[in-house]
Write a protein that holds these residues in place. Sequence first.
Motif, short mmCIF file in Angstrom:
data_model
loop_
_atom_site.label_atom_id
_atom_site.label_comp_id
_atom_site.label_asym_id
_atom_site.label_seq_id
_atom_site.Cartn_x
_atom_site.Cartn_y
_atom_site.Cartn_z
N ARG A 168 0.82 -1.20 0.00
CA ARG A 168 0.00 0.00 0.00
C ARG A 168 0.87 1.26 0.00
O ARG A 168 0.54 2.26 -0.64
CB ARG A 168 -0.92 -0.01 1.23
N VAL A 169 1.98 1.21 0.71
CA VAL A 169 2.90 2.35 0.70
C VAL A 169 3.38 2.60 -0.73
O VAL A 169 3.35 3.73 -1.23
CB VAL A 169 4.11 2.10 1.63
N ALA A 170 3.79 1.52 -1.39
CA ALA A 170 4.31 1.65 -2.77
C ALA A 170 3.21 2.19 -3.68
O ALA A 170 3.46 3.07 -4.52
CB ALA A 170 4.80 0.29 -3.26
N ASP A 218 5.04 15.66 -0.14
CA ASP A 218 6.26 14.95 -0.55
C ASP A 218 6.71 13.91 0.46
O ASP A 218 7.35 12.93 0.10
CB ASP A 218 7.41 15.95 -0.67
N ARG A 219 6.43 14.17 1.72
CA ARG A 219 6.99 13.31 2.77
C ARG A 219 6.02 12.25 3.25
O ARG A 219 6.36 11.44 4.12
CB ARG A 219 7.47 14.19 3.93
N VAL A 220 4.80 12.24 2.68
CA VAL A 220 3.81 11.27 3.12
C VAL A 220 4.28 9.81 2.93
O VAL A 220 4.15 9.00 3.85
CB VAL A 220 2.44 11.52 2.43
N PRO A 221 4.87 9.48 1.78
CA PRO A 221 5.32 8.09 1.62
C PRO A 221 6.30 7.67 2.72
O PRO A 221 6.23 6.56 3.25
CB PRO A 221 6.00 8.08 0.25
N ARG A 235 7.26 4.55 7.65
CA ARG A 235 7.61 4.46 9.08
C ARG A 235 6.49 3.77 9.85
O ARG A 235 6.74 3.01 10.79
CB ARG A 235 7.87 5.85 9.65
N LEU A 236 5.26 4.08 9.46
CA LEU A 236 4.13 3.42 10.12
C LEU A 236 4.15 1.93 9.84
O LEU A 236 3.96 1.10 10.74
CB LEU A 236 2.81 4.03 9.63
N ALA A 237 4.39 1.58 8.58
CA ALA A 237 4.42 0.16 8.21
C ALA A 237 5.48 -0.60 9.00
O ALA A 237 5.29 -1.77 9.36
CB ALA A 237 4.65 0.02 6.70
N ASP A 238 6.59 0.09 9.30
CA ASP A 238 7.65 -0.54 10.10
C ASP A 238 7.14 -1.04 11.45
O ASP A 238 7.68 -1.98 12.01
CB ASP A 238 8.79 0.45 10.36
N VAL A 239 6.13 -0.35 11.99
CA VAL A 239 5.61 -0.75 13.30
C VAL A 239 4.17 -1.27 13.19
O VAL A 239 3.38 -1.15 14.11
CB VAL A 239 5.70 0.39 14.34
N GLU A 240 3.85 -1.82 12.01
CA GLU A 240 2.55 -2.46 11.81
C GLU A 240 1.39 -1.48 11.97
O GLU A 240 0.41 -1.76 12.66
CB GLU A 240 2.40 -3.67 12.75
N HIS A 299 -0.84 1.91 9.74
CA HIS A 299 -1.17 2.44 8.42
C HIS A 299 -2.18 3.57 8.58
O HIS A 299 -2.64 3.87 9.68
CB HIS A 299 -1.77 1.32 7.55
N SER A 300 -2.54 4.16 7.44
CA SER A 300 -3.56 5.22 7.46
C SER A 300 -4.71 4.85 6.50
O SER A 300 -5.46 5.72 6.08
CB SER A 300 -2.93 6.56 7.08
N ILE A 301 -4.80 3.58 6.18
CA ILE A 301 -5.78 3.12 5.18
C ILE A 301 -7.21 3.30 5.68
O ILE A 301 -7.53 2.92 6.80
CB ILE A 301 -5.53 1.63 4.83
#
Lengths: 554, 171
Positions: A15-17, A99-102, A107-112, A114-116
Amino acid sequence: MYQYDFYDKALVRERVAQFRDQIERYQAGKLTEEEFLPLRLQNGLYLQKHAYMLRVAIPYGTLSSKQLRTLGDIATEFDKDYGHFTTRQNIQFNWIELDRVPEIIERLADVEMHSIQTSGNTVRNVTTEAFAGVSADEFVDPRPFAEIIRQWSTINPEFLFLPRKFKIAVSSSVKDRAAVRTHDVGIYINRTHGGLRLDVMVGGGLGRTPILSQRLKEGLEWQHMLTYLEAVLRVYNRHGRRDNRYKARIKILVKSLGIDVFAEEVEKEWQQIKNGPSELTATEFQRVAEQFQSASLVEAPTYEYEAALARDHTFSNWVDKNTHDHKHTSYLSVVISTKPGPNNPPGDVTATQMNIIADLSEQFGDGEIRVTHEQNLVLPSVQKRHLYDVWSTLKQADLGHSNIGLLTDMITCPGGDYCALANAKSIPVAADIQQHFSDLDYLHDIGELDLNISGCMNACGHHHVGNIGILGVDKNGSEWYQVTIGGKQGEDARIGKVIGPSFKAADVPQVIDKLVQVFITHRELEEQFSDTVQRIGITPFKERVYAPAMETAE
Amino acid sequence: MNNVISLVNSSQPEISEHDNWHLVDAIENSEAIWPKSMLVIPFKEWLESAEAYATAPKAFWLDNETDVHLVEPWLDKIELIALNFPKFTDGRAYTQAVELRTQLRWRGELRAFGDVLRDQLTHMHRCGFNSFAVREDKDILDAMKGLNGISTRYSGSAIEPEPLFRRRAVI
């Protein structure tokens, strides 16, 4: 708490990608503003008055200490050193660069995390009460159900472009602390002779047309939870209004069809999928439920705690207001107030404070933190003997205010200071009220009182169900505040009544003071504000408030 | 129709800039060059007049307010059903597609047309669409990337009825 497995991790990474690519295409002009809008909303990214705002999901309000530290890091590195906890148990960062959202969601994904689906016309973050799994009055832990719904609703392809947003809450204790009745769908879970059964409520919501939900299905076996939800969503997706966004929530559909006709439609749909592959399995329930089993709770001496209670009046006041009964008698759940006074907008927590709370949860708790829908934070399991230390540390960090459930424990939306939708500011009004009611003894004497403030009729501050509700309105370009009284949350929730013409911001604190005085004069024994209003009606309150010549909007 | 991505014959998407189907608002507006059999006509016209033609069209399209269960009697007479996305943010056709596939067991071609864009193709595919008439101003090769989706699919769908918890490998 729930730990991501291979599939969950893959989802947030991909989802990040995907969103990174969408942002790049937008910036390169390959996606128009209109095409990009729903995509960014489905990733929790709003464009507010001054900057982008990113709303990060905190599923059913549960965080690990590590996750809270990461939120603190994000606040420091990408925002102005603080985050805002919301009534949907999420956190918002207000000063984000596109620009910095990804980088942030990585960083969120690193700690399980997300913002989905924290925004958009989708199924939003599923909420439950902050004391899930530890509360003394709980039938069963609601979090496995909430997690199962979270998974089912995440990128469920049929329900990503609903008529409007869709909010689900789950509660499974004697007292409903999850505001179930004001959700599009609310689920009460009960333990019966036949096992776990669900009462499904539908059609609640605040906003322009506040409506409390009605019972749609009683005694549904838990195995049917997802098929039944699917049927509800399908009926809504097909028949919900799309011609007017203010009439697009499911509450309007339920109201226009009537609950019986709506229930028939759902039943018809459900019969087609009931007992199909989406029926929950015991194996799956077990797999998820096992992850929520708490660390073993142990007997611990409480004499030091008892002594501290007797010795220190301020401490015992704090324990009285800011703790919640735990299922184990050696423990309590600690509620950390994010509303210490006029200088702190309700729900705002600094990065330093987040780190202090994370430390406390590791040192004295179980490494978990919860977010309440009243925008406070909770350490769910603290041994009583550690409470004094916890309180002392909290106090030093301006987090030890003992006002939980009291008038100054206000729910407040970000309002006109941040929000592009707001008609009026909320935070300065909250600050004035904090200032006016800074005497703790007086506050304690008033007792429990929910005061909720929204900066516009979208009602993010839940003003309709506040015992006292404040709504910011715009009249000819100036900000006025309408007051409702008698609202209430919980299983027997009520919508407050408007007392009359609106007030100027500066007059709001004294209006509240007058309402409170009428309450104190009339209350019987331990009666709560909304019950007094119910018993004596709004007239005595109106008479008092409008008696002197106060300037009001016509 | 133009700008079509198809998964009808293969799981590898096939592209055609123009295919043989021709979608019309009304039969009377169709140009003579199109054989009647290749017209995609409004379902309403199908009901009114399809039986009258010797070479009846083999396809119809539905607006997103039509109850798909109405088409049930005609399913064995046609080859393609097209569903309309008047705006990509209007999600009714997702539910129509799911119902056609899972309740009416429609096995023929199910085509999305209208405001059909790259970032929604995976959702459409999972709801049962197997061809996509991408909005004509969009680059079809770029749009095709939208079928890649995300590998973790929690819920079941029209093309994969079992949810993840029934497919999950123990890792």
